[in-house]
Design a protein around this motif. Sequence first.
Motif, PDB file in Angstrom:
ATOM      1  N   MET A   1       0.837  -1.201   0.000  1.00  0.00           N
ATOM      2  CA  MET A   1       0.000   0.000   0.000  1.00  0.00           C
ATOM      3  C   MET A   1       0.870   1.248   0.000  1.00  0.00           C
ATOM      4  O   MET A   1       0.721   2.138  -0.817  1.00  0.00           O
ATOM      5  CB  MET A   1      -0.894  -0.032   1.248  1.00  0.00           C
ATOM      6  CG  MET A   1      -1.902   1.090   1.307  1.00  0.00           C
ATOM      7  SD  MET A   1      -3.117   0.978  -0.042  1.00  0.00           S
ATOM      8  CE  MET A   1      -3.680   2.645  -0.103  1.00  0.00           C
ATOM      9  N   PHE A   2       1.824   1.285   0.940  1.00  0.00           N
ATOM     10  CA  PHE A   2       2.712   2.440   1.049  1.00  0.00           C
ATOM     11  C   PHE A   2       3.516   2.626  -0.232  1.00  0.00           C
ATOM     12  O   PHE A   2       3.637   3.744  -0.745  1.00  0.00           O
ATOM     13  CB  PHE A   2       3.653   2.252   2.248  1.00  0.00           C
ATOM     14  CG  PHE A   2       4.638   3.379   2.402  1.00  0.00           C
ATOM     15  CD1 PHE A   2       4.213   4.628   2.826  1.00  0.00           C
ATOM     16  CD2 PHE A   2       5.975   3.178   2.113  1.00  0.00           C
ATOM     17  CE1 PHE A   2       5.119   5.668   2.970  1.00  0.00           C
ATOM     18  CE2 PHE A   2       6.881   4.218   2.249  1.00  0.00           C
ATOM     19  CZ  PHE A   2       6.449   5.458   2.679  1.00  0.00           C
ATOM     20  N   CYS A   3       4.024   1.494  -0.760  1.00  0.00           N
ATOM     21  CA  CYS A   3       4.821   1.562  -1.993  1.00  0.00           C
ATOM     22  C   CYS A   3       3.999   2.106  -3.150  1.00  0.00           C
ATOM     23  O   CYS A   3       4.499   2.904  -3.936  1.00  0.00           O
ATOM     24  CB  CYS A   3       5.362   0.176  -2.350  1.00  0.00           C
ATOM     25  SG  CYS A   3       6.721  -0.321  -1.279  1.00  0.00           S
ATOM     26  N   ARG A   4       2.736   1.689  -3.248  1.00  0.00           N
ATOM     27  CA  ARG A   4       1.868   2.183  -4.328  1.00  0.00           C
ATOM     28  C   ARG A   4       1.687   3.690  -4.206  1.00  0.00           C
ATOM     29  O   ARG A   4       1.722   4.409  -5.202  1.00  0.00           O
ATOM     30  CB  ARG A   4       0.509   1.488  -4.271  1.00  0.00           C
ATOM     31  CG  ARG A   4       0.533   0.118  -4.939  1.00  0.00           C
ATOM     32  CD  ARG A   4      -0.700  -0.144  -5.795  1.00  0.00           C
ATOM     33  NE  ARG A   4      -1.958  -0.002  -5.063  1.00  0.00           N
ATOM     34  CZ  ARG A   4      -2.579  -0.992  -4.425  1.00  0.00           C
ATOM     35  NH1 ARG A   4      -2.051  -2.199  -4.404  1.00  0.00           N
ATOM     36  NH2 ARG A   4      -3.716  -0.774  -3.810  1.00  0.00           N
ATOM     37  N   LYS A   5       1.498   4.170  -2.967  1.00  0.00           N
ATOM     38  CA  LYS A   5       1.329   5.608  -2.741  1.00  0.00           C
ATOM     39  C   LYS A   5       2.588   6.355  -3.173  1.00  0.00           C
ATOM     40  O   LYS A   5       2.515   7.393  -3.831  1.00  0.00           O
ATOM     41  CB  LYS A   5       1.049   5.891  -1.257  1.00  0.00           C
ATOM     42  CG  LYS A   5      -0.407   5.811  -0.904  1.00  0.00           C
ATOM     43  CD  LYS A   5      -0.643   6.298   0.513  1.00  0.00           C
ATOM     44  CE  LYS A   5      -2.128   6.263   0.859  1.00  0.00           C
ATOM     45  NZ  LYS A   5      -2.367   6.504   2.270  1.00  0.00           N
ATOM     46  N   LYS A   7       4.857   5.360  -5.324  1.00  0.00           N
ATOM     47  CA  LYS A   7       4.941   5.288  -6.785  1.00  0.00           C
ATOM     48  C   LYS A   7       4.026   6.308  -7.437  1.00  0.00           C
ATOM     49  O   LYS A   7       4.434   7.037  -8.351  1.00  0.00           O
ATOM     50  CB  LYS A   7       4.557   3.883  -7.251  1.00  0.00           C
ATOM     51  CG  LYS A   7       5.714   3.106  -7.830  1.00  0.00           C
ATOM     52  CD  LYS A   7       5.216   1.775  -8.390  1.00  0.00           C
ATOM     53  CE  LYS A   7       6.295   0.718  -8.281  1.00  0.00           C
ATOM     54  NZ  LYS A   7       5.805  -0.628  -8.481  1.00  0.00           N
ATOM     55  N   ALA A   8       2.782   6.381  -6.967  1.00  0.00           N
ATOM     56  CA  ALA A   8       1.818   7.329  -7.528  1.00  0.00           C
ATOM     57  C   ALA A   8       2.303   8.760  -7.313  1.00  0.00           C
ATOM     58  O   ALA A   8       2.207   9.602  -8.207  1.00  0.00           O
ATOM     59  CB  ALA A   8       0.454   7.131  -6.876  1.00  0.00           C
ATOM     60  N   ILE A  14       6.696  13.541 -11.390  1.00  0.00           N
ATOM     61  CA  ILE A  14       7.448  13.549 -12.651  1.00  0.00           C
ATOM     62  C   ILE A  14       6.604  14.164 -13.755  1.00  0.00           C
ATOM     63  O   ILE A  14       7.089  14.978 -14.547  1.00  0.00           O
ATOM     64  CB  ILE A  14       7.920  12.123 -13.005  1.00  0.00           C
ATOM     65  CG1 ILE A  14       9.021  11.693 -12.032  1.00  0.00           C
ATOM     66  CG2 ILE A  14       8.419  12.057 -14.450  1.00  0.00           C
ATOM     67  CD1 ILE A  14       9.341  10.223 -12.075  1.00  0.00           C
ATOM     68  N   GLU A  15       5.315  13.788 -13.802  1.00  0.00           N
ATOM     69  CA  GLU A  15       4.419  14.359 -14.822  1.00  0.00           C
ATOM     70  C   GLU A  15       4.307  15.869 -14.658  1.00  0.00           C
ATOM     71  O   GLU A  15       4.303  16.611 -15.640  1.00  0.00           O
ATOM     72  CB  GLU A  15       3.049  13.694 -14.747  1.00  0.00           C
ATOM     73  CG  GLU A  15       3.056  12.315 -15.385  1.00  0.00           C
ATOM     74  CD  GLU A  15       1.790  11.506 -15.087  1.00  0.00           C
ATOM     75  OE1 GLU A  15       0.892  12.031 -14.410  1.00  0.00           O
ATOM     76  OE2 GLU A  15       1.744  10.344 -15.524  1.00  0.00           O
ATOM     77  N   ASN A  16       4.236  16.338 -13.406  1.00  0.00           N
ATOM     78  CA  ASN A  16       4.167  17.783 -13.161  1.00  0.00           C
ATOM     79  C   ASN A  16       5.438  18.470 -13.632  1.00  0.00           C
ATOM     80  O   ASN A  16       5.384  19.543 -14.235  1.00  0.00           O
ATOM     81  CB  ASN A  16       3.950  18.062 -11.672  1.00  0.00           C
ATOM     82  CG  ASN A  16       2.531  17.780 -11.240  1.00  0.00           C
ATOM     83  OD1 ASN A  16       1.621  17.712 -12.062  1.00  0.00           O
ATOM     84  ND2 ASN A  16       2.331  17.627  -9.953  1.00  0.00           N
TER      85      ASN A  16
END
Length: 52
Positions: A1-5, A7-8, A14-16
């Motif tokens: 869960m933490f890793c997914r957060k 990553k997101a 990066i997109e910003n």
Amino acid sequence: MFCRKVKAFFKSGIENVVAFCKKYKSTIARLAGKFVIYVCKTVIEYLLDNYS
């Protein structure tokens, strides 16, 4: 869960950054150009001072 957060978070970050760079590409390029010219000028003056 933490890793997914994490990553997101990184993905959106990066997109910003990419969007920011695209939006201000000309400004960033101009600043980078001025910086490079300034560094080159400083280096050339330093070398001329040392060898003259």
